[in-house]
Design a protein around this motif. Sequence first.
Motif, PDB file in Angstrom:
ATOM      1  N   SER A  94       0.730  -1.302   0.033  1.00 45.70           N
ATOM      2  CA  SER A  94       0.061   0.105  -0.073  1.00 45.70           C
ATOM      3  C   SER A  94       0.808   1.384  -0.123  1.00 45.70           C
ATOM      4  O   SER A  94       2.008   1.112   0.410  1.00 45.70           O
ATOM      5  CB  SER A  94      -0.877  -0.033   1.314  1.00 45.70           C
ATOM      6  N   GLY A  95       0.386   2.437  -0.394  1.00 49.42           N
ATOM      7  CA  GLY A  95       1.519   3.500  -0.715  1.00 49.42           C
ATOM      8  C   GLY A  95       0.992   4.367   0.403  1.00 49.42           C
ATOM      9  O   GLY A  95       0.086   4.664   0.834  1.00 49.42           O
ATOM     10  N   THR A  96       1.901   5.320   0.386  1.00 49.36           N
ATOM     11  CA  THR A  96       2.102   6.694   1.102  1.00 49.36           C
ATOM     12  C   THR A  96       2.119   7.772   0.312  1.00 49.36           C
ATOM     13  O   THR A  96       3.041   7.813  -0.526  1.00 49.36           O
ATOM     14  CB  THR A  96       3.107   6.425   2.031  1.00 49.36           C
ATOM     15  N   ARG A  97       1.587   8.992   0.467  1.00 45.05           N
ATOM     16  CA  ARG A  97       1.902  10.042  -0.325  1.00 45.05           C
ATOM     17  C   ARG A  97       3.306  10.406  -0.469  1.00 45.05           C
ATOM     18  O   ARG A  97       3.952  10.304   0.684  1.00 45.05           O
ATOM     19  CB  ARG A  97       0.939  11.233   0.250  1.00 45.05           C
ATOM     20  N   LEU A  98       3.893  10.915  -1.505  1.00 46.30           N
ATOM     21  CA  LEU A  98       5.161  11.203  -1.528  1.00 46.30           C
ATOM     22  C   LEU A  98       5.509  12.521  -1.064  1.00 46.30           C
ATOM     23  O   LEU A  98       6.348  12.409  -0.363  1.00 46.30           O
ATOM     24  CB  LEU A  98       5.555  11.042  -3.147  1.00 46.30           C
ATOM     25  N   LEU A  99       4.709  13.357  -1.341  1.00 48.00           N
ATOM     26  CA  LEU A  99       5.166  14.681  -0.561  1.00 48.00           C
ATOM     27  C   LEU A  99       3.848  15.158  -0.148  1.00 48.00           C
ATOM     28  O   LEU A  99       2.714  14.922  -0.626  1.00 48.00           O
ATOM     29  CB  LEU A  99       5.662  15.665  -1.489  1.00 48.00           C
ATOM     30  N   HIS A 100       3.996  15.926   1.034  1.00 53.34           N
ATOM     31  CA  HIS A 100       2.841  16.552   1.511  1.00 53.34           C
ATOM     32  C   HIS A 100       2.579  17.912   1.256  1.00 53.34           C
ATOM     33  O   HIS A 100       1.878  18.609   1.910  1.00 53.34           O
ATOM     34  CB  HIS A 100       2.773  16.229   3.042  1.00 53.34           C
ATOM     35  N   ALA A 101       3.256  18.637   0.352  1.00 48.89           N
ATOM     36  CA  ALA A 101       3.267  19.794  -0.159  1.00 48.89           C
ATOM     37  C   ALA A 101       1.803  20.285  -0.875  1.00 48.89           C
ATOM     38  O   ALA A 101       1.294  19.342  -1.412  1.00 48.89           O
ATOM     39  CB  ALA A 101       4.364  20.230  -0.972  1.00 48.89           C
ATOM     40  N   GLU A 102       1.461  21.331  -0.446  1.00 46.72           N
ATOM     41  CA  GLU A 102       0.079  21.914  -0.881  1.00 46.72           C
ATOM     42  C   GLU A 102       0.237  22.400  -2.383  1.00 46.72           C
ATOM     43  O   GLU A 102      -0.779  22.313  -3.184  1.00 46.72           O
ATOM     44  CB  GLU A 102      -0.512  22.792  -0.022  1.00 46.72           C
ATOM     45  N   ALA A 103       1.329  23.023  -2.420  1.00 43.75           N
ATOM     46  CA  ALA A 103       1.701  23.783  -3.738  1.00 43.75           C
ATOM     47  C   ALA A 103       2.185  22.827  -4.809  1.00 43.75           C
ATOM     48  O   ALA A 103       2.987  22.028  -4.566  1.00 43.75           O
ATOM     49  CB  ALA A 103       2.721  24.873  -3.394  1.00 43.75           C
ATOM     50  N   TYR A 104       1.908  22.916  -5.969  1.00 40.71           N
ATOM     51  CA  TYR A 104       2.239  21.942  -7.070  1.00 40.71           C
ATOM     52  C   TYR A 104       3.529  22.701  -7.653  1.00 40.71           C
ATOM     53  O   TYR A 104       3.974  23.891  -7.723  1.00 40.71           O
ATOM     54  CB  TYR A 104       1.332  22.075  -8.154  1.00 40.71           C
ATOM     55  N   THR A 105       4.673  21.796  -7.562  1.00 42.31           N
ATOM     56  CA  THR A 105       6.045  22.282  -8.107  1.00 42.31           C
ATOM     57  C   THR A 105       6.359  21.624  -9.428  1.00 42.31           C
ATOM     58  O   THR A 105       6.207  20.453  -9.514  1.00 42.31           O
ATOM     59  CB  THR A 105       6.989  21.854  -7.162  1.00 42.31           C
ATOM     60  N   PRO A 106       6.511  22.197 -10.483  1.00 46.34           N
ATOM     61  CA  PRO A 106       6.601  21.463 -11.799  1.00 46.34           C
ATOM     62  C   PRO A 106       7.944  20.861 -12.105  1.00 46.34           C
ATOM     63  O   PRO A 106       8.808  21.466 -12.910  1.00 46.34           O
ATOM     64  CB  PRO A 106       6.362  22.752 -12.976  1.00 46.34           C
ATOM     65  N   TRP A 107       8.289  19.682 -11.242  1.00 41.90           N
ATOM     66  CA  TRP A 107       9.343  18.977 -11.496  1.00 41.90           C
ATOM     67  C   TRP A 107       9.489  18.155 -12.982  1.00 41.90           C
ATOM     68  O   TRP A 107       8.472  17.936 -13.508  1.00 41.90           O
ATOM     69  CB  TRP A 107       9.362  18.008 -10.456  1.00 41.90           C
ATOM     70  N   ALA A 108      10.616  18.217 -13.533  1.00 41.62           N
ATOM     71  CA  ALA A 108      10.719  17.535 -14.740  1.00 41.62           C
ATOM     72  C   ALA A 108      11.327  16.147 -14.616  1.00 41.62           C
ATOM     73  O   ALA A 108      12.448  15.976 -13.919  1.00 41.62           O
ATOM     74  CB  ALA A 108      11.716  18.380 -15.684  1.00 41.62           C
ATOM     75  N   LEU A 109      10.831  15.351 -15.046  1.00 42.79           N
ATOM     76  CA  LEU A 109      11.153  13.702 -15.175  1.00 42.79           C
ATOM     77  C   LEU A 109      12.277  14.009 -16.205  1.00 42.79           C
ATOM     78  O   LEU A 109      12.376  14.127 -17.459  1.00 42.79           O
ATOM     79  CB  LEU A 109      10.303  13.024 -15.959  1.00 42.79           C
ATOM     80  N   ALA A 110      13.404  13.745 -15.765  1.00 44.24           N
ATOM     81  CA  ALA A 110      14.908  13.478 -16.364  1.00 44.24           C
ATOM     82  C   ALA A 110      15.258  12.215 -16.687  1.00 44.24           C
ATOM     83  O   ALA A 110      16.127  11.953 -17.634  1.00 44.24           O
ATOM     84  CB  ALA A 110      15.888  14.266 -15.323  1.00 44.24           C
ATOM     85  N   GLU A 111      14.946  11.074 -15.987  1.00 47.68           N
ATOM     86  CA  GLU A 111      15.599   9.644 -16.151  1.00 47.68           C
ATOM     87  C   GLU A 111      14.622   8.772 -15.825  1.00 47.68           C
ATOM     88  O   GLU A 111      14.018   8.970 -14.641  1.00 47.68           O
ATOM     89  CB  GLU A 111      16.773   9.584 -15.636  1.00 47.68           C
ATOM     90  N   THR A 112      14.477   7.590 -16.532  1.00 40.83           N
ATOM     91  CA  THR A 112      13.650   6.350 -15.964  1.00 40.83           C
ATOM     92  C   THR A 112      14.952   5.032 -16.226  1.00 40.83           C
ATOM     93  O   THR A 112      15.316   5.040 -17.090  1.00 40.83           O
ATOM     94  CB  THR A 112      12.521   5.883 -16.685  1.00 40.83           C
ATOM     95  N   ASN A 113      14.777   4.199 -15.300  1.00 40.67           N
ATOM     96  CA  ASN A 113      15.390   3.038 -15.372  1.00 40.67           C
ATOM     97  C   ASN A 113      14.559   1.852 -14.892  1.00 40.67           C
ATOM     98  O   ASN A 113      13.912   1.992 -13.858  1.00 40.67           O
ATOM     99  CB  ASN A 113      16.486   2.745 -14.675  1.00 40.67           C
ATOM    100  N   GLN A 114      14.398   0.741 -15.503  1.00 38.70           N
ATOM    101  CA  GLN A 114      13.702  -0.313 -15.434  1.00 38.70           C
ATOM    102  C   GLN A 114      14.431  -1.581 -14.950  1.00 38.70           C
ATOM    103  O   GLN A 114      15.505  -1.691 -15.734  1.00 38.70           O
ATOM    104  CB  GLN A 114      12.738  -0.751 -16.507  1.00 38.70           C
ATOM    105  N   TYR A 115      14.249  -2.017 -13.777  1.00 39.36           N
ATOM    106  CA  TYR A 115      14.986  -3.193 -13.324  1.00 39.36           C
ATOM    107  C   TYR A 115      14.012  -4.325 -13.379  1.00 39.36           C
ATOM    108  O   TYR A 115      12.730  -4.161 -13.691  1.00 39.36           O
ATOM    109  CB  TYR A 115      15.717  -2.916 -11.979  1.00 39.36           C
ATOM    110  N   GLU A 116      14.301  -5.572 -12.780  1.00 43.95           N
ATOM    111  CA  GLU A 116      13.355  -6.853 -12.901  1.00 43.95           C
ATOM    112  C   GLU A 116      12.114  -6.275 -12.157  1.00 43.95           C
ATOM    113  O   GLU A 116      10.991  -6.655 -12.763  1.00 43.95           O
ATOM    114  CB  GLU A 116      14.080  -7.895 -12.191  1.00 43.95           C
ATOM    115  N   SER A 117      11.772  -5.960 -11.067  1.00 40.67           N
ATOM    116  CA  SER A 117      10.504  -5.680 -10.567  1.00 40.67           C
ATOM    117  C   SER A 117      10.577  -4.136  -9.710  1.00 40.67           C
ATOM    118  O   SER A 117       9.819  -4.000  -8.767  1.00 40.67           O
ATOM    119  CB  SER A 117      10.216  -6.622  -9.285  1.00 40.67           C
ATOM    120  N   PHE A 118      11.310  -3.199 -10.376  1.00 38.62           N
ATOM    121  CA  PHE A 118      11.530  -2.009  -9.542  1.00 38.62           C
ATOM    122  C   PHE A 118      11.738  -0.974 -10.815  1.00 38.62           C
ATOM    123  O   PHE A 118      12.384  -1.325 -11.645  1.00 38.62           O
ATOM    124  CB  PHE A 118      12.679  -2.156  -8.892  1.00 38.62           C
ATOM    125  N   LEU A 119      10.983   0.093 -10.633  1.00 40.46           N
ATOM    126  CA  LEU A 119      11.047   1.217 -11.546  1.00 40.46           C
ATOM    127  C   LEU A 119      11.906   2.477 -10.863  1.00 40.46           C
ATOM    128  O   LEU A 119      11.151   2.949  -9.729  1.00 40.46           O
ATOM    129  CB  LEU A 119       9.818   1.785 -12.083  1.00 40.46           C
TER     130      LEU A 119
END
Length: 130
Positions: A94-119
Amino acid sequence: MGARSYEFIYRHNAPWFYGDRPTWVFTHRKLPHHDGADLRFTDSDVTEVHPQLIEAARGKNVWILGGAELATQFVQADLVDELHIGVAPVLVGSGTRLLHAEAYTPWALAETNQYESFLALRYVAPGRDS
């Protein structure tokens, strides 16, 4: 790192894999000391501790491990350049909220890596180098 992340490592009797690197544990409680670890327990504000983290890192990266509340404090104080997020839904359950920030910050996705069962995702803060 946050107290719950530290407790997870301690409770599972995991070996201390941070070597002799100083580690700050942000907590308001008294926690047991992990043998062989250079630990500094603190309940201070992240903005007060941040200069100590930078000095101890000696020009290397400072990592924040676990804790949505702790990560949010660093993000809201504009002390984070990158977010490295691991997605492992089968392991997490089950998940937990990543950040509790109220304001949206436009972070840029810079990189992804896929492993056997992990992103692994790497986001870069606005105005910071990717």
